[in-house]
Design a protein around this motif. Structure first.
Motif, short mmCIF file in Angstrom:
data_model
loop_
_atom_site.label_atom_id
_atom_site.label_comp_id
_atom_site.label_asym_id
_atom_site.label_seq_id
_atom_site.Cartn_x
_atom_site.Cartn_y
_atom_site.Cartn_z
N ILE A 85 38.50 -6.54 32.24
CA ILE A 85 37.52 -5.62 31.68
C ILE A 85 38.21 -4.41 31.07
O ILE A 85 37.88 -3.98 29.96
CB ILE A 85 36.51 -5.17 32.77
N ILE A 86 39.19 -3.86 31.77
CA ILE A 86 39.91 -2.69 31.25
C ILE A 86 40.64 -3.03 29.97
O ILE A 86 40.60 -2.27 29.00
CB ILE A 86 40.87 -2.14 32.33
N CYS A 87 41.29 -4.18 29.93
CA CYS A 87 42.02 -4.56 28.71
C CYS A 87 41.07 -4.79 27.55
O CYS A 87 41.37 -4.41 26.42
CB CYS A 87 42.84 -5.83 28.97
N THR A 88 39.92 -5.40 27.80
CA THR A 88 39.00 -5.72 26.73
C THR A 88 38.26 -4.49 26.22
O THR A 88 38.13 -4.29 25.02
CB THR A 88 37.97 -6.76 27.22
N VAL A 89 37.79 -3.67 27.11
CA VAL A 89 36.92 -2.56 26.72
C VAL A 89 37.70 -1.31 26.33
O VAL A 89 37.30 -0.58 25.44
CB VAL A 89 35.93 -2.24 27.87
N ILE A 90 38.84 -1.07 26.96
CA ILE A 90 39.56 0.18 26.72
C ILE A 90 40.84 -0.05 25.92
O ILE A 90 41.06 0.59 24.89
CB ILE A 90 39.89 0.87 28.07
N LEU A 91 41.68 -0.95 26.38
CA LEU A 91 43.02 -1.07 25.80
C LEU A 91 43.01 -1.65 24.39
O LEU A 91 43.71 -1.14 23.51
CB LEU A 91 43.88 -1.93 26.73
N LEU A 92 42.25 -2.70 24.16
CA LEU A 92 42.24 -3.34 22.84
C LEU A 92 41.74 -2.41 21.73
O LEU A 92 42.40 -2.29 20.69
CB LEU A 92 41.44 -4.64 22.88
N PRO A 93 40.61 -1.71 21.90
CA PRO A 93 40.19 -0.77 20.84
C PRO A 93 41.19 0.36 20.62
O PRO A 93 41.41 0.78 19.48
CB PRO A 93 38.85 -0.23 21.34
N PRO A 147 43.29 -8.32 10.56
CA PRO A 147 43.17 -9.74 10.96
C PRO A 147 42.93 -9.93 12.46
O PRO A 147 42.17 -10.83 12.84
CB PRO A 147 44.51 -10.35 10.55
N VAL A 148 43.53 -9.08 13.29
CA VAL A 148 43.29 -9.18 14.73
C VAL A 148 41.82 -8.91 15.01
O VAL A 148 41.18 -9.60 15.80
CB VAL A 148 44.21 -8.22 15.51
N LEU A 149 41.27 -7.89 14.37
CA LEU A 149 39.86 -7.56 14.55
C LEU A 149 38.96 -8.69 14.07
O LEU A 149 37.97 -9.03 14.71
CB LEU A 149 39.53 -6.26 13.82
N LEU A 150 39.31 -9.31 12.95
CA LEU A 150 38.52 -10.44 12.45
C LEU A 150 38.55 -11.63 13.40
O LEU A 150 37.52 -12.25 13.66
CB LEU A 150 39.02 -10.86 11.06
N VAL A 151 39.73 -11.96 13.90
CA VAL A 151 39.86 -13.10 14.81
C VAL A 151 39.06 -12.85 16.08
O VAL A 151 38.33 -13.72 16.56
CB VAL A 151 41.34 -13.38 15.13
N ILE A 152 39.18 -11.66 16.64
CA ILE A 152 38.44 -11.34 17.86
C ILE A 152 36.94 -11.36 17.59
O ILE A 152 36.16 -11.86 18.40
CB ILE A 152 38.88 -9.97 18.41
N GLY A 153 36.52 -10.85 16.45
CA GLY A 153 35.10 -10.88 16.10
C GLY A 153 34.57 -12.28 15.96
O GLY A 153 33.47 -12.59 16.43
N LEU A 154 35.34 -13.16 15.33
CA LEU A 154 34.90 -14.55 15.19
C LEU A 154 34.84 -15.27 16.54
O LEU A 154 33.92 -16.04 16.80
CB LEU A 154 35.83 -15.31 14.24
N VAL A 155 35.81 -15.01 17.39
CA VAL A 155 35.81 -15.63 18.71
C VAL A 155 34.59 -15.18 19.51
O VAL A 155 33.94 -15.98 20.18
CB VAL A 155 37.12 -15.31 19.46
N VAL A 156 34.26 -13.91 19.43
CA VAL A 156 33.11 -13.39 20.16
C VAL A 156 31.81 -14.00 19.62
O VAL A 156 30.90 -14.31 20.38
CB VAL A 156 33.06 -11.84 20.07
#
Length: 71
Positions: free
Chosen positions: A31-39, A56-65
């Motif tokens: 949770i900490i890595c996803t909500v705090i560290l990645l942004p 591109p990292v943001l696009l890939v994560i957005g598509l996966v979500v």
């Protein structure tokens, strides 16, 4: 004999508590890595000039979500 039974039960109880603590810590770290560290990492990449990596990292994560089903 009673000491042996006590030690066995002690290891069983605290073993289960240890496994529970490891699972809880793993969930909390995800949770900490996803909500705090990645942004924060993505926001740091922009002023440094690495928008070519951040976008591109943001696009890939957005598509996966969007594609993966929610639990």
């Amino acid at each position: 004999m009673l000491n042996l039974l006590f030690l066995i039960l002690l290891f069983l109880v605290f073993g289960k508590l240890l496994i529970f603590a490891i699972k809880a810590a793993w969930g909390l770290s995800k949770i900490i890595c996803t909500v705090i560290l990645l942004p924060v990492i993505l926001l740091i990449l922009i002023p440094v000039g690495l928008i070519g990596i951040a976008f591109p990292v943001l696009l890939v994560i957005g598509l996966v979500v969007l594609i993966l089903p929610k639990n």
